[in-house]
Scaffold this motif. Structure first.
Motif, PDB file in Angstrom:
ATOM      1  N   SER A 103       0.832  -1.197   0.000  1.00 38.58           N
ATOM      2  CA  SER A 103       0.000   0.000   0.000  1.00 38.58           C
ATOM      3  C   SER A 103       0.872   1.254   0.000  1.00 38.58           C
ATOM      4  O   SER A 103       0.541   2.242  -0.655  1.00 38.58           O
ATOM      5  CB  SER A 103      -0.961   0.007   1.186  1.00 38.58           C
ATOM      6  OG  SER A 103      -0.274   0.132   2.395  1.00 38.58           O
ATOM      7  N   MET A 104       2.013   1.220   0.695  1.00 39.35           N
ATOM      8  CA  MET A 104       2.925   2.362   0.684  1.00 39.35           C
ATOM      9  C   MET A 104       3.517   2.557  -0.707  1.00 39.35           C
ATOM     10  O   MET A 104       3.690   3.679  -1.165  1.00 39.35           O
ATOM     11  CB  MET A 104       4.034   2.162   1.723  1.00 39.35           C
ATOM     12  CG  MET A 104       3.555   2.315   3.148  1.00 39.35           C
ATOM     13  SD  MET A 104       4.771   1.888   4.435  1.00 39.35           S
ATOM     14  CE  MET A 104       6.294   2.540   3.836  1.00 39.35           C
ATOM     15  N   GLU A 105       3.821   1.458  -1.402  1.00 38.08           N
ATOM     16  CA  GLU A 105       4.368   1.561  -2.747  1.00 38.08           C
ATOM     17  C   GLU A 105       3.340   2.136  -3.713  1.00 38.08           C
ATOM     18  O   GLU A 105       3.679   2.924  -4.584  1.00 38.08           O
ATOM     19  CB  GLU A 105       4.854   0.201  -3.234  1.00 38.08           C
ATOM     20  CG  GLU A 105       5.552   0.311  -4.575  1.00 38.08           C
ATOM     21  CD  GLU A 105       6.497  -0.823  -4.848  1.00 38.08           C
ATOM     22  OE1 GLU A 105       6.664  -1.129  -6.026  1.00 38.08           O
ATOM     23  OE2 GLU A 105       7.070  -1.377  -3.897  1.00 38.08           O
ATOM     24  N   LYS A 106       2.075   1.769  -3.558  1.00 35.75           N
ATOM     25  CA  LYS A 106       1.022   2.350  -4.393  1.00 35.75           C
ATOM     26  C   LYS A 106       0.947   3.853  -4.169  1.00 35.75           C
ATOM     27  O   LYS A 106       0.823   4.624  -5.122  1.00 35.75           O
ATOM     28  CB  LYS A 106      -0.327   1.698  -4.085  1.00 35.75           C
ATOM     29  CG  LYS A 106      -0.472   0.307  -4.623  1.00 35.75           C
ATOM     30  CD  LYS A 106      -1.812  -0.302  -4.240  1.00 35.75           C
ATOM     31  CE  LYS A 106      -1.878  -1.763  -4.625  1.00 35.75           C
ATOM     32  NZ  LYS A 106      -3.120  -2.386  -4.141  1.00 35.75           N
ATOM     33  N   ASP A 107       1.022   4.270  -2.899  1.00 38.83           N
ATOM     34  CA  ASP A 107       1.007   5.704  -2.586  1.00 38.83           C
ATOM     35  C   ASP A 107       2.215   6.402  -3.202  1.00 38.83           C
ATOM     36  O   ASP A 107       2.093   7.498  -3.764  1.00 38.83           O
ATOM     37  CB  ASP A 107       0.995   5.933  -1.077  1.00 38.83           C
ATOM     38  CG  ASP A 107      -0.303   5.498  -0.419  1.00 38.83           C
ATOM     39  OD1 ASP A 107      -1.304   5.321  -1.149  1.00 38.83           O
ATOM     40  OD2 ASP A 107      -0.301   5.319   0.818  1.00 38.83           O
ATOM     41  N   ARG A 108       3.378   5.774  -3.120  1.00 41.51           N
ATOM     42  CA  ARG A 108       4.594   6.356  -3.694  1.00 41.51           C
ATOM     43  C   ARG A 108       4.461   6.498  -5.200  1.00 41.51           C
ATOM     44  O   ARG A 108       4.815   7.526  -5.777  1.00 41.51           O
ATOM     45  CB  ARG A 108       5.808   5.496  -3.355  1.00 41.51           C
ATOM     46  CG  ARG A 108       7.128   6.080  -3.865  1.00 41.51           C
ATOM     47  CD  ARG A 108       8.279   5.103  -3.722  1.00 41.51           C
ATOM     48  NE  ARG A 108       8.104   3.891  -4.476  1.00 41.51           N
ATOM     49  CZ  ARG A 108       8.352   3.764  -5.792  1.00 41.51           C
ATOM     50  NH1 ARG A 108       8.771   4.790  -6.478  1.00 41.51           N
ATOM     51  NH2 ARG A 108       8.173   2.607  -6.395  1.00 41.51           N
ATOM     52  N   ARG A 109       3.928   5.487  -5.853  1.00 46.10           N
ATOM     53  CA  ARG A 109       3.749   5.548  -7.305  1.00 46.10           C
ATOM     54  C   ARG A 109       2.783   6.648  -7.701  1.00 46.10           C
ATOM     55  O   ARG A 109       2.978   7.329  -8.702  1.00 46.10           O
ATOM     56  CB  ARG A 109       3.264   4.198  -7.833  1.00 46.10           C
ATOM     57  CG  ARG A 109       4.339   3.141  -7.833  1.00 46.10           C
ATOM     58  CD  ARG A 109       3.830   1.840  -8.383  1.00 46.10           C
ATOM     59  NE  ARG A 109       4.862   0.816  -8.312  1.00 46.10           N
ATOM     60  CZ  ARG A 109       4.650  -0.454  -8.526  1.00 46.10           C
ATOM     61  NH1 ARG A 109       3.434  -0.884  -8.838  1.00 46.10           N
ATOM     62  NH2 ARG A 109       5.629  -1.326  -8.442  1.00 46.10           N
ATOM     63  N   LEU A 110       1.717   6.838  -6.917  1.00 48.20           N
ATOM     64  CA  LEU A 110       0.754   7.897  -7.198  1.00 48.20           C
ATOM     65  C   LEU A 110       1.410   9.263  -7.083  1.00 48.20           C
ATOM     66  O   LEU A 110       1.233  10.125  -7.954  1.00 48.20           O
ATOM     67  CB  LEU A 110      -0.439   7.784  -6.240  1.00 48.20           C
ATOM     68  CG  LEU A 110      -1.531   8.829  -6.396  1.00 48.20           C
ATOM     69  CD1 LEU A 110      -2.179   8.712  -7.774  1.00 48.20           C
ATOM     70  CD2 LEU A 110      -2.572   8.655  -5.301  1.00 48.20           C
ATOM     71  N   VAL A 111       2.197   9.469  -6.034  1.00 41.26           N
ATOM     72  CA  VAL A 111       2.904  10.739  -5.860  1.00 41.26           C
ATOM     73  C   VAL A 111       3.886  10.966  -7.003  1.00 41.26           C
ATOM     74  O   VAL A 111       3.963  12.074  -7.560  1.00 41.26           O
ATOM     75  CB  VAL A 111       3.626  10.781  -4.489  1.00 41.26           C
ATOM     76  CG1 VAL A 111       4.590  11.942  -4.402  1.00 41.26           C
ATOM     77  CG2 VAL A 111       2.609  10.829  -3.360  1.00 41.26           C
ATOM     78  N   MET A 112       4.627   9.941  -7.389  1.00 42.20           N
ATOM     79  CA  MET A 112       5.590  10.079  -8.494  1.00 42.20           C
ATOM     80  C   MET A 112       4.871  10.406  -9.810  1.00 42.20           C
ATOM     81  O   MET A 112       5.349  11.222 -10.594  1.00 42.20           O
ATOM     82  CB  MET A 112       6.427   8.805  -8.648  1.00 42.20           C
ATOM     83  CG  MET A 112       7.401   8.579  -7.514  1.00 42.20           C
ATOM     84  SD  MET A 112       8.582   9.911  -7.296  1.00 42.20           S
ATOM     85  CE  MET A 112       9.516   9.772  -8.788  1.00 42.20           C
ATOM     86  N   ALA A 113       3.737   9.778 -10.053  1.00 37.09           N
ATOM     87  CA  ALA A 113       2.981  10.061 -11.279  1.00 37.09           C
ATOM     88  C   ALA A 113       2.512  11.512 -11.297  1.00 37.09           C
ATOM     89  O   ALA A 113       2.575  12.181 -12.334  1.00 37.09           O
ATOM     90  CB  ALA A 113       1.796   9.113 -11.399  1.00 37.09           C
ATOM     91  N   LYS A 114       2.059  12.019 -10.145  1.00 36.40           N
ATOM     92  CA  LYS A 114       1.632  13.416 -10.066  1.00 36.40           C
ATOM     93  C   LYS A 114       2.805  14.362 -10.314  1.00 36.40           C
ATOM     94  O   LYS A 114       2.673  15.374 -11.009  1.00 36.40           O
ATOM     95  CB  LYS A 114       0.989  13.707  -8.712  1.00 36.40           C
ATOM     96  CG  LYS A 114      -0.384  13.096  -8.552  1.00 36.40           C
ATOM     97  CD  LYS A 114      -0.966  13.409  -7.185  1.00 36.40           C
ATOM     98  CE  LYS A 114      -2.339  12.788  -7.011  1.00 36.40           C
ATOM     99  NZ  LYS A 114      -2.891  13.071  -5.672  1.00 36.40           N
ATOM    100  N   LEU A 115       3.962  14.059  -9.730  1.00 36.19           N
ATOM    101  CA  LEU A 115       5.149  14.883  -9.945  1.00 36.19           C
ATOM    102  C   LEU A 115       5.575  14.881 -11.409  1.00 36.19           C
ATOM    103  O   LEU A 115       5.904  15.929 -11.972  1.00 36.19           O
ATOM    104  CB  LEU A 115       6.303  14.396  -9.062  1.00 36.19           C
ATOM    105  CG  LEU A 115       6.202  14.691  -7.578  1.00 36.19           C
ATOM    106  CD1 LEU A 115       7.322  13.979  -6.821  1.00 36.19           C
ATOM    107  CD2 LEU A 115       6.273  16.184  -7.327  1.00 36.19           C
ATOM    108  N   GLU A 116       5.567  13.715 -12.022  1.00 34.04           N
ATOM    109  CA  GLU A 116       5.953  13.619 -13.430  1.00 34.04           C
ATOM    110  C   GLU A 116       4.987  14.387 -14.317  1.00 34.04           C
ATOM    111  O   GLU A 116       5.398  15.091 -15.241  1.00 34.04           O
ATOM    112  CB  GLU A 116       6.027  12.153 -13.864  1.00 34.04           C
ATOM    113  CG  GLU A 116       7.185  11.406 -13.266  1.00 34.04           C
ATOM    114  CD  GLU A 116       7.133   9.913 -13.541  1.00 34.04           C
ATOM    115  OE1 GLU A 116       6.175   9.435 -14.183  1.00 34.04           O
ATOM    116  OE2 GLU A 116       8.065   9.215 -13.087  1.00 34.04           O
ATOM    117  N   THR A 117       3.693  14.275 -14.037  1.00 37.28           N
ATOM    118  CA  THR A 117       2.689  14.995 -14.826  1.00 37.28           C
ATOM    119  C   THR A 117       2.872  16.492 -14.686  1.00 37.28           C
ATOM    120  O   THR A 117       2.826  17.234 -15.671  1.00 37.28           O
ATOM    121  CB  THR A 117       1.262  14.578 -14.381  1.00 37.28           C
ATOM    122  OG1 THR A 117       1.131  13.176 -14.527  1.00 37.28           O
ATOM    123  CG2 THR A 117       0.204  15.281 -15.195  1.00 37.28           C
ATOM    124  N   GLY A 118       3.099  16.959 -13.461  1.00 33.06           N
ATOM    125  CA  GLY A 118       3.339  18.383 -13.225  1.00 33.06           C
ATOM    126  C   GLY A 118       4.584  18.867 -13.940  1.00 33.06           C
ATOM    127  O   GLY A 118       4.593  19.958 -14.532  1.00 33.06           O
TER     128      GLY A 118
END
Length: 130
Positions: A103-118
């Motif tokens: 679950s922590m890795e899913k959260d990390r991936r979501l944050v990374m995807a948001k950063l990359e999109t930004g």
């Protein structure tokens, strides 16, 4: 059978007198006996057990990974493993350690995807000079 459980950077289990193995795959529990055909299985977080030829049962909590059986060799490669004799504690360890990490890795991936999109959005806003 000869069982090896590999985690990054080390061999966690190396046992050459295994009579049978039971593991949790992505579609349920399965067993391996010496005469089973060669196979490859995706493993889910859970408890892998094996019985030695002298009748001793050993339990190992394993994270996601893959099991490969070729002849009498069984190789298990996982991200993490915890050994121990107490089955109850191992089930708790799987829940506490491996499923929480997922679950922590899913959260990390979501944050990374948001950063990359930004980042991509901001790069697209830069004027392109010719």
């Amino acid at each position: 059978m000869h069982l090896k459980v590999l985690v990054p950077f080390q061999i966690f289990v190396d046992c050459s007198d295994v009579a049978r193995i039971v593991a949790l795959g992505t579609s349920g529990s399965f067993g391996i006996l010496p005469q089973r055909l060669d196979c490859v299985m995706a493993l889910a977080p859970g408890v892998l057990s094996y019985v030695t030829k002298n009748g001793e049962t050993i339990y190992v909590a394993v994270d996601r990974g893959v099991l490969v059986k070729t002849g009498s060799e069984v190789m298990v490669s996982v991200r993490n493993a915890i050994g121990g004799a107490d089955l109850g504690n191992l089930h708790e360890a799987v829940t506490r350690e491996f499923l929480t990490i997922d679950s922590m890795e899913k959260d990390r991936r979501l944050v990374m995807a948001k950063l990359e999109t930004g980042l991509l959005r901001r790069m697209a806003e830069f004027p392109h000079g010719n």
